[in-house]
Write a protein that holds these residues in place. Sequence first.
Motif, PDB file in Angstrom:
ATOM      1  N   LEU A  30       0.828  -1.212   0.000  1.00 15.17           N
ATOM      2  CA  LEU A  30       0.000   0.000   0.000  1.00 15.17           C
ATOM      3  C   LEU A  30       0.853   1.249   0.000  1.00 15.17           C
ATOM      4  O   LEU A  30       1.969   1.265   0.513  1.00 15.17           O
ATOM      5  CB  LEU A  30      -0.911   0.018   1.228  1.00 15.17           C
ATOM      6  N   GLN A  31       0.285   2.297  -0.593  1.00 15.08           N
ATOM      7  CA  GLN A  31       0.878   3.617  -0.561  1.00 15.08           C
ATOM      8  C   GLN A  31      -0.259   4.615  -0.406  1.00 15.08           C
ATOM      9  O   GLN A  31      -1.111   4.736  -1.285  1.00 15.08           O
ATOM     10  CB  GLN A  31       1.672   3.896  -1.856  1.00 15.08           C
ATOM     11  N   LYS A  32      -0.292   5.281   0.740  1.00 15.23           N
ATOM     12  CA  LYS A  32      -1.382   6.207   1.068  1.00 15.23           C
ATOM     13  C   LYS A  32      -2.742   5.504   0.990  1.00 15.23           C
ATOM     14  O   LYS A  32      -3.704   6.008   0.403  1.00 15.23           O
ATOM     15  CB  LYS A  32      -1.351   7.422   0.150  1.00 15.23           C
ATOM     16  N   ASN A  33      -2.784   4.292   1.561  1.00 16.38           N
ATOM     17  CA  ASN A  33      -3.998   3.475   1.651  1.00 16.38           C
ATOM     18  C   ASN A  33      -4.540   2.998   0.311  1.00 16.38           C
ATOM     19  O   ASN A  33      -5.682   2.529   0.225  1.00 16.38           O
ATOM     20  CB  ASN A  33      -5.105   4.236   2.406  1.00 16.38           C
ATOM     21  N   GLN A  34      -3.735   3.131  -0.737  1.00 17.08           N
ATOM     22  CA  GLN A  34      -4.109   2.615  -2.047  1.00 17.08           C
ATOM     23  C   GLN A  34      -3.051   1.611  -2.505  1.00 17.08           C
ATOM     24  O   GLN A  34      -1.883   1.713  -2.109  1.00 17.08           O
ATOM     25  CB  GLN A  34      -4.232   3.748  -3.065  1.00 17.08           C
ATOM     26  N   VAL A  54     -12.397  -9.412   2.832  1.00  9.14           N
ATOM     27  CA  VAL A  54     -12.775 -10.277   1.707  1.00  9.14           C
ATOM     28  C   VAL A  54     -11.578 -10.374   0.782  1.00  9.14           C
ATOM     29  O   VAL A  54     -11.196  -9.392   0.149  1.00  9.14           O
ATOM     30  CB  VAL A  54     -13.994  -9.710   0.946  1.00  9.14           C
ATOM     31  N   ARG A  55     -10.940 -11.551   0.706  1.00 11.62           N
ATOM     32  CA  ARG A  55      -9.784 -11.727  -0.170  1.00 11.62           C
ATOM     33  C   ARG A  55      -9.692 -13.191  -0.553  1.00 11.62           C
ATOM     34  O   ARG A  55     -10.181 -14.072   0.163  1.00 11.62           O
ATOM     35  CB  ARG A  55      -8.490 -11.244   0.478  1.00 11.62           C
ATOM     36  N   TYR A  56      -9.041 -13.421  -1.671  1.00 14.32           N
ATOM     37  CA  TYR A  56      -8.857 -14.797  -2.149  1.00 14.32           C
ATOM     38  C   TYR A  56      -7.632 -15.421  -1.517  1.00 14.32           C
ATOM     39  O   TYR A  56      -7.633 -16.583  -1.123  1.00 14.32           O
ATOM     40  CB  TYR A  56      -8.730 -14.802  -3.673  1.00 14.32           C
ATOM     41  N   SER A  57      -6.558 -14.653  -1.439  1.00  8.70           N
ATOM     42  CA  SER A  57      -5.329 -15.135  -0.818  1.00  8.70           C
ATOM     43  C   SER A  57      -4.557 -13.945  -0.263  1.00  8.70           C
ATOM     44  O   SER A  57      -4.855 -12.796  -0.571  1.00  8.70           O
ATOM     45  CB  SER A  57      -4.476 -15.904  -1.832  1.00  8.70           C
ATOM     46  N   GLY A  58      -3.563 -14.234   0.569  1.00  9.56           N
ATOM     47  CA  GLY A  58      -2.804 -13.169   1.169  1.00  9.56           C
ATOM     48  C   GLY A  58      -3.640 -12.369   2.144  1.00  9.56           C
ATOM     49  O   GLY A  58      -4.626 -12.852   2.710  1.00  9.56           O
ATOM     50  N   ALA A  59      -3.264 -11.119   2.351  1.00  6.68           N
ATOM     51  CA  ALA A  59      -3.920 -10.299   3.366  1.00  6.68           C
ATOM     52  C   ALA A  59      -4.978  -9.363   2.805  1.00  6.68           C
ATOM     53  O   ALA A  59      -5.800  -8.843   3.561  1.00  6.68           O
ATOM     54  CB  ALA A  59      -2.860  -9.484   4.113  1.00  6.68           C
ATOM     55  N   ARG A  60      -4.961  -9.131   1.456  1.00  6.56           N
ATOM     56  CA  ARG A  60      -5.860  -8.113   0.912  1.00  6.56           C
ATOM     57  C   ARG A  60      -6.336  -8.482  -0.490  1.00  6.56           C
ATOM     58  O   ARG A  60      -5.696  -9.263  -1.189  1.00  6.56           O
ATOM     59  CB  ARG A  60      -5.155  -6.742   0.843  1.00  6.56           C
ATOM     60  N   SER A  61      -7.436  -7.871  -0.874  1.00  7.94           N
ATOM     61  CA  SER A  61      -7.885  -7.821  -2.271  1.00  7.94           C
ATOM     62  C   SER A  61      -8.155  -6.351  -2.588  1.00  7.94           C
ATOM     63  O   SER A  61      -7.985  -5.477  -1.740  1.00  7.94           O
ATOM     64  CB  SER A  61      -9.146  -8.661  -2.465  1.00  7.94           C
ATOM     65  N   PHE A  62      -8.602  -6.081  -3.816  1.00  5.36           N
ATOM     66  CA  PHE A  62      -8.976  -4.723  -4.207  1.00  5.36           C
ATOM     67  C   PHE A  62     -10.430  -4.756  -4.643  1.00  5.36           C
ATOM     68  O   PHE A  62     -10.840  -5.633  -5.432  1.00  5.36           O
ATOM     69  CB  PHE A  62      -8.093  -4.225  -5.350  1.00  5.36           C
ATOM     70  N   SER A  63     -11.243  -3.831  -4.147  1.00  8.69           N
ATOM     71  CA  SER A  63     -12.671  -3.842  -4.451  1.00  8.69           C
ATOM     72  C   SER A  63     -13.124  -2.527  -5.069  1.00  8.69           C
ATOM     73  O   SER A  63     -12.552  -1.467  -4.817  1.00  8.69           O
ATOM     74  CB  SER A  63     -13.488  -4.110  -3.184  1.00  8.69           C
ATOM     75  N   ILE A  64     -14.164  -2.624  -5.902  1.00  7.95           N
ATOM     76  CA  ILE A  64     -14.867  -1.462  -6.457  1.00  7.95           C
ATOM     77  C   ILE A  64     -16.345  -1.653  -6.165  1.00  7.95           C
ATOM     78  O   ILE A  64     -16.900  -2.736  -6.409  1.00  7.95           O
ATOM     79  CB  ILE A  64     -14.650  -1.310  -7.969  1.00  7.95           C
TER      80      ILE A  64
END
Length: 480
Positions: A30-34, A54-64
């Motif tokens: 992440l950079q500035k929460n993005q 909500v993520r498939y793997s690891g610690a994060r996913s990206f959502s819209i």
Amino acid sequence: MMKHIIITLLGTICTIAVFSQVRNGGFEDLQKNQPSAWFIQPQSGYTSSVDSMVRYSGARSFSISNATEKSAFQSFSQTVPLNIAGTKKIVIRAVLKTSGVAANASIWCQVWNDTKQIDFSNLAMQGQVLNGTNDWKEYSVSFIVQPDAKRLVLGGLLSGTGTVWFDDFSVTQVNFPSTPAEEPAAGFIEEVKKVIRKNALYSDSLNWKQIDETIGVISGGMKTSSDAKPVISYLVGQLRKAGDNHSFHMSVTASKNYTQPAKKLEDATSSLLPGNIGYISVPGFGSTNDSAMTVFAQKIQDLVRELDSKNKISGWIVDLRKNTGGNMYPMIAGLGPFLNKGYLGYFVRGRHKNPWSISGKGNKAWSGSAVVPAAYRLRNTSGKTAVLVGPSTASSGEFTTISFIGQSNTRLFGQPTAGYTTANSMFPLSDGSTLLLATTYAADRKKHNHIGPIIPDILVEQLKDKDADVEAATNWILEK
């Protein structure tokens, strides 16, 4: 769960290898929460963020997400450099999850050479429409690329309301099997080549010797007609490089839907504007079904009749700014009250000019195979008509625009159109899919050729706080 690692498998039929890394493909950094390395295009009504729940793997996913905006879309992207030796297949993969997606969610990719985009695809273009609610699943788009491909611009999008989550973007390279294509794939490939070579407007600009050699490589191991889709994509890509930005391949499902009664297509709309100006907005129309064409065209004329019979109309505005194309004939038939009967324009190829027209007899009017059973005639046929166009006016929307060029008391207002001023002809293939090939370009009723964007008579500077096109058209209509 650990992030997925793609391993090169040697000795298999197709060798797969990671050859250009997607940076931060799992949205972990992440950079500035993005998410770092990704460019996020803001869009009113949409929110985007990393999601640790909500993520498939690891610690994060990206959502819209989008709860209200129905027409626009939100996208994100990054650029991945390429260094290709020979002819290769590249596959862009990502894992997606959706909730209540009304229109579609997708991954997408552009292929660029040193100076321009040479190919593009998304899930829908490769026969995968993703909407509704779906659990995590891997999706992919693929391309045939050669050494002139220098970079990818890839990403994801959400169109319409709902939520989509993205995870684990990757790019892989696939080497082709050395065994030749088998039947029925081999025969299907020959069928497609013959259709394009005989009919495509840009066929003579292609290096067919090199194309045949490349197809020999990329068709290795293919067995079925479905296997041959990458060959069709490659051939359409060669047309793109030659200057054809209009031809495309329609899937079996899309081909069936195109000839069926439309389940839900956007309707034309109307309103009475200040100054007693009649306003008609005509969207694109994507069907060749006879009953659907009649309903669409008759609806336009009924809207005109309603306004004209109940008001003393001082002039008309025909809005084609959201007309992205499809089938031009029901558009033209519906707009018949504003057009003189006879030739409206020409399909041009070489020295040959084949006209399109609008005709009528009794209460009936028609253009091509689109029929209006209860046609209407304006009470004042000498009034002014302003046609609004813009960058989303495309393909058949542009041919409809050309039908107004040369019409008395008519002017075009707005911004240049999309530039898809070639006519696509439909060529059904043996597997049930369809090739839509640019076979001619357009000329207006005075036989002036139109290649590329149509420049309106009045270029209008766009403003954020008001509809400048409508204002300019209104001023012209009301001026004395």
